[in-house]
Design an enzyme around this catalytic site. Sequence first.
Site, PDB file in Angstrom:
ATOM      1  N   ASP A  30       0.843  -1.201   0.000  1.00 52.02           N
ATOM      2  CA  ASP A  30       0.000   0.000   0.000  1.00 52.02           C
ATOM      3  C   ASP A  30       0.874   1.244   0.000  1.00 52.02           C
ATOM      4  O   ASP A  30       0.549   2.257  -0.629  1.00 52.02           O
ATOM      5  CB  ASP A  30      -0.896  -0.009   1.254  1.00 52.02           C
ATOM      6  CG  ASP A  30      -2.234   0.671   1.035  1.00 52.02           C
ATOM      7  OD1 ASP A  30      -2.459   1.197  -0.071  1.00 52.02           O
ATOM      8  OD2 ASP A  30      -3.056   0.692   1.966  1.00 52.02           O
ATOM      9  N   HIS A 220      -8.187  -0.769   8.850  1.00 51.26           N
ATOM     10  CA  HIS A 220      -7.146  -0.220   7.962  1.00 51.26           C
ATOM     11  C   HIS A 220      -7.392   1.288   7.847  1.00 51.26           C
ATOM     12  O   HIS A 220      -8.249   1.729   7.085  1.00 51.26           O
ATOM     13  CB  HIS A 220      -7.293  -0.931   6.611  1.00 51.26           C
ATOM     14  CG  HIS A 220      -6.348  -0.507   5.542  1.00 51.26           C
ATOM     15  ND1 HIS A 220      -5.332  -1.312   5.094  1.00 51.26           N
ATOM     16  CD2 HIS A 220      -6.268   0.619   4.799  1.00 51.26           C
ATOM     17  CE1 HIS A 220      -4.667  -0.707   4.124  1.00 51.26           C
ATOM     18  NE2 HIS A 220      -5.219   0.474   3.924  1.00 51.26           N
ATOM     19  N   HIS A 222      -6.247   5.287   7.257  1.00 45.89           N
ATOM     20  CA  HIS A 222      -5.330   6.292   6.703  1.00 45.89           C
ATOM     21  C   HIS A 222      -5.482   7.537   7.571  1.00 45.89           C
ATOM     22  O   HIS A 222      -6.544   7.785   8.146  1.00 45.89           O
ATOM     23  CB  HIS A 222      -5.663   6.579   5.235  1.00 45.89           C
ATOM     24  CG  HIS A 222      -5.295   5.456   4.317  1.00 45.89           C
ATOM     25  ND1 HIS A 222      -4.233   5.521   3.447  1.00 45.89           N
ATOM     26  CD2 HIS A 222      -5.833   4.224   4.149  1.00 45.89           C
ATOM     27  CE1 HIS A 222      -4.134   4.379   2.781  1.00 45.89           C
ATOM     28  NE2 HIS A 222      -5.098   3.566   3.180  1.00 45.89           N
ATOM     29  N   CYS A 253      -3.388   5.924  -1.821  1.00 47.69           N
ATOM     30  CA  CYS A 253      -3.944   5.125  -2.916  1.00 47.69           C
ATOM     31  C   CYS A 253      -3.901   5.975  -4.181  1.00 47.69           C
ATOM     32  O   CYS A 253      -4.478   7.060  -4.214  1.00 47.69           O
ATOM     33  CB  CYS A 253      -5.376   4.673  -2.627  1.00 47.69           C
ATOM     34  SG  CYS A 253      -6.042   3.714  -4.013  1.00 47.69           S
ATOM     35  N   ASN A 262      -0.925   5.601   4.987  1.00 44.75           N
ATOM     36  CA  ASN A 262      -1.544   4.778   6.035  1.00 44.75           C
ATOM     37  C   ASN A 262      -1.132   5.288   7.399  1.00 44.75           C
ATOM     38  O   ASN A 262      -0.104   5.944   7.542  1.00 44.75           O
ATOM     39  CB  ASN A 262      -1.026   3.337   5.931  1.00 44.75           C
ATOM     40  CG  ASN A 262      -1.537   2.627   4.729  1.00 44.75           C
ATOM     41  OD1 ASN A 262      -0.985   2.750   3.654  1.00 44.75           O
ATOM     42  ND2 ASN A 262      -2.612   1.891   4.912  1.00 44.75           N
TER      43      ASN A 262
HETATM   44  C1  LIG Z   1      -8.146  -5.224 -12.515  1.00 47.60           C
HETATM   45  C2  LIG Z   1      -7.398  -4.561 -13.631  1.00 47.60           C
HETATM   46  C3  LIG Z   1      -6.292  -5.478 -14.141  1.00 47.60           C
HETATM   47  C4  LIG Z   1      -8.382  -4.322 -14.761  1.00 47.60           C
HETATM   48  O1  LIG Z   1      -7.812  -3.464 -15.732  1.00 47.60           O
HETATM   49  P1  LIG Z   1      -8.199  -3.548 -17.259  1.00 47.60           P
HETATM   50  O2  LIG Z   1      -7.378  -2.547 -17.993  1.00 47.60           O
HETATM   51  O3  LIG Z   1      -9.696  -3.481 -17.380  1.00 47.60           O
HETATM   52  O4  LIG Z   1      -7.681  -5.017 -17.577  1.00 47.60           O
HETATM   53  P2  LIG Z   1      -8.039  -6.049 -18.670  1.00 47.60           P
HETATM   54  O5  LIG Z   1      -8.617  -7.256 -18.033  1.00 47.60           O
HETATM   55  O6  LIG Z   1      -8.832  -5.402 -19.807  1.00 47.60           O
HETATM   56  O7  LIG Z   1      -6.599  -6.418 -19.222  1.00 47.60           O
HETATM   57  C5  LIG Z   1      -5.793  -5.429 -19.868  1.00 47.60           C
HETATM   58  C6  LIG Z   1      -4.348  -5.925 -19.909  1.00 47.60           C
HETATM   59  O8  LIG Z   1      -3.843  -6.055 -18.575  1.00 47.60           O
HETATM   60  C7  LIG Z   1      -3.428  -7.408 -18.344  1.00 47.60           C
HETATM   61  N1  LIG Z   1      -3.757  -7.782 -16.978  1.00 47.60           N
HETATM   62  C8  LIG Z   1      -4.969  -7.897 -16.424  1.00 47.60           C
HETATM   63  N2  LIG Z   1      -4.858  -8.274 -15.158  1.00 47.60           N
HETATM   64  C9  LIG Z   1      -3.545  -8.415 -14.900  1.00 47.60           C
HETATM   65  C10 LIG Z   1      -2.818  -8.797 -13.753  1.00 47.60           C
HETATM   66  N3  LIG Z   1      -3.427  -9.112 -12.618  1.00 47.60           N
HETATM   67  N4  LIG Z   1      -1.485  -8.830 -13.840  1.00 47.60           N
HETATM   68  C11 LIG Z   1      -0.838  -8.507 -14.983  1.00 47.60           C
HETATM   69  N5  LIG Z   1      -1.495  -8.134 -16.107  1.00 47.60           N
HETATM   70  C12 LIG Z   1      -2.831  -8.097 -16.054  1.00 47.60           C
HETATM   71  C13 LIG Z   1      -4.191  -8.231 -19.365  1.00 47.60           C
HETATM   72  O9  LIG Z   1      -3.507  -9.431 -19.611  1.00 47.60           O
HETATM   73  C14 LIG Z   1      -4.196  -7.286 -20.547  1.00 47.60           C
HETATM   74  O10 LIG Z   1      -2.927  -7.315 -21.166  1.00 47.60           O
HETATM   75  P3  LIG Z   1      -2.748  -7.091 -22.747  1.00 47.60           P
HETATM   76  O11 LIG Z   1      -3.525  -8.202 -23.386  1.00 47.60           O
HETATM   77  O12 LIG Z   1      -3.341  -5.731 -23.057  1.00 47.60           O
HETATM   78  O13 LIG Z   1      -1.262  -7.160 -22.934  1.00 47.60           O
HETATM   79  C15 LIG Z   1      -6.787  -3.206 -13.201  1.00 47.60           C
HETATM   80  O14 LIG Z   1      -7.842  -2.337 -12.929  1.00 47.60           O
HETATM   81  C16 LIG Z   1      -5.904  -3.288 -11.993  1.00 47.60           C
HETATM   82  O15 LIG Z   1      -4.849  -3.899 -12.010  1.00 47.60           O
HETATM   83  N6  LIG Z   1      -6.318  -2.623 -10.910  1.00 47.60           N
HETATM   84  C17 LIG Z   1      -5.596  -2.621  -9.640  1.00 47.60           C
HETATM   85  C18 LIG Z   1      -5.334  -1.205  -9.209  1.00 47.60           C
HETATM   86  C19 LIG Z   1      -4.690  -1.204  -7.841  1.00 47.60           C
HETATM   87  O16 LIG Z   1      -3.762  -1.934  -7.576  1.00 47.60           O
HETATM   88  N7  LIG Z   1      -5.194  -0.322  -6.986  1.00 47.60           N
HETATM   89  C20 LIG Z   1      -4.694  -0.158  -5.643  1.00 47.60           C
HETATM   90  C21 LIG Z   1      -5.205  -1.239  -4.764  1.00 47.60           C
HETATM   91  S1  LIG Z   1      -5.233  -0.697  -3.095  1.00 47.60           S
HETATM   92  C22 LIG Z   1      -6.830  -0.557  -2.642  1.00 47.60           C
HETATM   93  O17 LIG Z   1      -7.689  -0.801  -3.417  1.00 47.60           O
HETATM   94  C23 LIG Z   1      -7.155  -0.132  -1.255  1.00 47.60           C
HETATM   95  C24 LIG Z   1      -6.589  -0.951  -0.123  1.00 47.60           C
HETATM   96  C25 LIG Z   1      -6.660  -2.460  -0.397  1.00 47.60           C
HETATM   97  O18 LIG Z   1      -5.211  -0.642   0.027  1.00 47.60           O
HETATM   98  C26 LIG Z   1      -7.300  -0.647   1.204  1.00 47.60           C
HETATM   99  C27 LIG Z   1      -7.777   0.769   1.392  1.00 47.60           C
HETATM  100  O19 LIG Z   1      -6.967   1.658   1.699  1.00 47.60           O
HETATM  101  O20 LIG Z   1      -8.965   0.976   1.217  1.00 47.60           O
END
Ligand SMILES: CC(C)(COP(=O)([O-])OP(=O)([O-])OC[C@H]1O[C@@H](n2cnc3c(N)ncnc32)[C@H](O)[C@@H]1OP(=O)([O-])[O-])[C@@H](O)C(=O)NCCC(=O)NCCSC(=O)C[C@@](C)(O)CC(=O)[O-]
Length: 310
Positions: A30, A220, A222, A253, A262
Amino acid sequence: MSSAPQRTPSVFPVAGLPDRVDVYEVGARDGLQAEEALVPTTEKIAFVRALRASGLPMVEATSFVSPRWVPQLADAAEVMAALDDRDRHPVLVPNMRGLERACAAGARAIAVFVSATETFSRRNLAMGREAALDAAREVVGAARAEGLVVRGYVSMCFGDPWEGPVDVAAVSGVSQALVDAGCGQVSLGDTIGVGTVGHVRELIDAHARAGIGTDLLAMHFHDTYGQALANVHASLQAGVTCFDASAAGIGGCPFAGSATGNLATEDLLWMLHGLGIETGVDLDAVLAAGARMTGLLGRPAPSRVAQALG
Ligand SMILES: CC(C)(COP(=O)([O-])OP(=O)([O-])OC[C@H]1O[C@@H](n2cnc3c(N)ncnc32)[C@H](O)[C@@H]1OP(=O)([O-])[O-])[C@@H](O)C(=O)NCCC(=O)NCCSC(=O)C[C@@](C)(O)CC(=O)[O-]
């Protein structure tokens, strides 16, 4: 005689609080996901190892999300490959592609994440809340079948920068879905740090009404509005015994502009140790790991304890 800062808190236990608390470290995930600077992989590995060696029971290591979305953690597989006791190093997984990558890298514990609100779900995961829950259910089922430890995060549990205050029943409904899917723990995220003490209590009570006891919860926080430690105290009074925190207080984030770092691990430890609550964690070791990382990031630690003792 020269003056020196007090290095450990005076201990004054308060009746009715837990004897022991687990601090779940999120700085390497994070924290680093939201920092502009790209940290060398070797330094990330050293950071995770140092935090684990400090006694922290769980040290989230990295994310197997799309590297296009979070380039800071594109080296997830290399980080995992260098770590031992992988059941103590959970990784964030957004979809089945992420789970496949995490398993190939040897992960033994994962965390899925969904938003309590629709807008943040679309901004963070490029899909609506129900679709994100379906995706999480699929990942959790497959991960459990592989014997992995699984945690679920719910973000925007208190307020959302686009939608405003969030209904506690909406949050407990999402938590319920994650528990039903097979998550062993649900972490309730105050992603933008707007929560206050009474709201915390109401949210925990809403979970109790939904049959989700404090044994299944982590909190969790912040520290955007300076309420994180007060909110921890309210959670302790309600019986919560697991808290997420980030060494030095780094992070935020990247998909929620108003989120700051955090709650700092050092600040949390100072409060818990001052209450005589056992954590098993060496504060000085966390301070050293956090100081090295903020040095690399080229900025002061947001942690107040780190500032006092730096
Ligand atoms: C979910 C997606 C992937 C959708 O993103 P998208 O662009 O809609 O993905 P897609 O399914 O259309 O795929 C596009 C491309 O990405 C690839 N792909 C697809 N998935 C993956 C993967 N897992 N690993 C590696 N590559 C991946 C996939 O293979 C493809 O590759 P291409 O064919 O174009 O070469 C994107 O939105 C994403 O990765 N989001 C995560 C963002 C993130 O990390 N945010 C921070 C999280 S922290 C949080 O949420 C809060 C927390 C938990 O900390 C607690 C709090 O404070 O509240």
